[in-house]
Design a protein around this motif. Structure first.
Motif, PDB file in Angstrom:
ATOM      1  N   UNK A 203       0.842  -1.200   0.000  1.00 34.36           N
ATOM      2  CA  UNK A 203       0.000   0.000   0.000  1.00 34.36           C
ATOM      3  C   UNK A 203       0.878   1.250   0.000  1.00 34.36           C
ATOM      4  N   UNK A 204       0.489   2.226  -0.802  1.00 33.60           N
ATOM      5  CA  UNK A 204       1.203   3.498  -0.864  1.00 33.60           C
ATOM      6  C   UNK A 204       0.199   4.644  -0.806  1.00 33.60           C
ATOM      7  N   UNK A 205       0.464   5.600   0.064  1.00 35.16           N
ATOM      8  CA  UNK A 205      -0.388   6.789   0.173  1.00 35.16           C
ATOM      9  C   UNK A 205       0.459   8.018  -0.152  1.00 35.16           C
ATOM     10  N   UNK A 220      -3.677  10.775 -16.104  1.00 38.11           N
ATOM     11  CA  UNK A 220      -2.288  10.339 -16.336  1.00 38.11           C
ATOM     12  C   UNK A 220      -1.909   9.115 -15.489  1.00 38.11           C
ATOM     13  N   UNK A 221      -2.693   8.831 -14.457  1.00 40.85           N
ATOM     14  CA  UNK A 221      -2.327   7.766 -13.522  1.00 40.85           C
ATOM     15  C   UNK A 221      -2.296   6.385 -14.173  1.00 40.85           C
ATOM     16  N   UNK A 244      -8.183   5.933  -5.303  1.00 41.71           N
ATOM     17  CA  UNK A 244      -8.888   7.209  -5.182  1.00 41.71           C
ATOM     18  C   UNK A 244      -8.358   8.039  -4.023  1.00 41.71           C
ATOM     19  N   UNK A 245      -9.151   9.042  -3.637  1.00 46.87           N
ATOM     20  CA  UNK A 245      -8.768   9.956  -2.556  1.00 46.87           C
ATOM     21  C   UNK A 245      -8.981   9.250  -1.219  1.00 46.87           C
ATOM     22  N   UNK A 254      -4.645  13.167   0.044  1.00 45.14           N
ATOM     23  CA  UNK A 254      -3.919  11.897   0.028  1.00 45.14           C
ATOM     24  C   UNK A 254      -4.563  10.905  -0.934  1.00 45.14           C
ATOM     25  N   UNK A 255      -3.776  10.422  -1.880  1.00 49.41           N
ATOM     26  CA  UNK A 255      -4.232   9.431  -2.851  1.00 49.41           C
ATOM     27  C   UNK A 255      -3.676   8.057  -2.461  1.00 49.41           C
TER      28      UNK A 255
END
Length: 298
Positions: A203-205, A220-221, A244-245, A254-255
């Motif tokens: 997981x990455x925030x 672009x993601x 998402x957010x 934070x995404x």
């Protein structure tokens, strides 16, 4: 807690003393100790017998070492095979110790069969005093047959998370990501979470400034995720996913991103995602925000 522990220890000592007293009484009444004494009277402690025991023990230990060495050279592809080899190696060591003791008594002139039959009640006493030892061995056997975990699996037990490096008759060894080894008695292997049964998620925030055009960035993601997967396909099981957010924080939006990985890569995968997504954001013209204070003066 200390009081309860001392009380429990005292109760165990009293029970053990009562069992010993009963055993001595039964042994005396049935002539048990007399028969055992007669058996040991025939023991011959000559230099020849002692030399024979040394040679015998050396041969048994050498054979045990050779068998364990051969087993260590076998490299099964699946975790189940590694588990069988691990517990077989442990069992061979226990068996070799028993062989040395029994064969040694035989070389000294003792009737091993009579000794084993005569000290049965003593074995009962040892069984009561070594309750945890027997529990470890029985639990270990059941865990192997039930296939709860195998050598090479990543499991979590008692708050410790690590890779199973070996499974013995009494204990299981776990090694965490930092190389720390934890040895757990098999009877304490409860409420096990086997993380090797399914893939894990890294997981990455990542935070972005509030003034960022979120809709333009989200277009672009997908290309960014595809690029990361192509670059790190050896670590990732599938293409990272933008969820998402995640939160509207004090200084950033934070995404959240996740990627399927093997459990052994759950931490390294998260670090890799943080790096690659941050670099991708910079290439997209988005700077990661930092805490700021706005001062309004009348």
């Amino acid at each position: 807690m200390k009081g309860n522990s001392k009380k429990s220890t005292a109760i165990k000592l009293i029970v053990f003393a009562a069992i010993c007293a009963a055993a001595v009484g039964i042994g005396t009444g049935t002539g048990l100790f007399g028969s055992v004494k007669n058996v040991f009277q025939d023991i011959n402690l000559s230099g020849k017998s002692i030399l024979s025991i040394v040679i015998m023990a050396s041969l048994v230990l050498a054979a045990t070492y050779l068998i364990c060495l051969i087993l260590s050279l076998i490299k099964p592809k699946n975790h189940r095979g590694r588990t069988v080899i691990s517990i077989t190696t442990s069992l061979i060591k226990y068996v070799s110790a028993i062989v040395i003791i029994c064969w040694g008594l035989s070389l000294l002139g003792a009737d091993v069969g009579t000794v084993v039959a005569g000290v049965g009640i003593i074995a009962l006493i040892v069984g009561f005093s070594a309750e945890s030892l027997i529990s470890d061995m029985i639990t270990g056997i059941f865990m192997i047959f039930e296939n709860q975990y195998n050598v090479g699996d990543f499991i979590e037990v008692g708050g410790f998370r690590g890779k199973v490096t070996s499974i013995g008759v009494r204990t299981t060894c776990l090694e965490d990501a930092g190389g720390n080894v934890k040895i757990v008695n098999n009877s304490d292997m409860k409420n096990i979470l086997n993380r090797s049964d399914h893939s894990s998620r890294a997981v990455s925030t990542i935070g972005i400034p509030y003034e960022t055009d979120l809709e333009a960035l989200e277009e672009k993601i997908p290309a960014m995720m595809s690029e990361i997967f192509e670059k790190h396909g050896d670590m990732l099981l599938s293409e990272p996913v933008y969820l998402g957010v995640d939160a509207l924080a004090d200084s950033s939006v934070n995404l959240k991103f996740v990627a399927e990985v093997e459990d052994k890569n759950i931490f390294s995968g998260a670090r890799m995602l943080n790096r690659e997504i941050w670099l991708g954001m910079r290439r997209a013209g988005v700077e990661v925000p930092f805490p700021q204070v706005d001062v309004h003066q009348k």
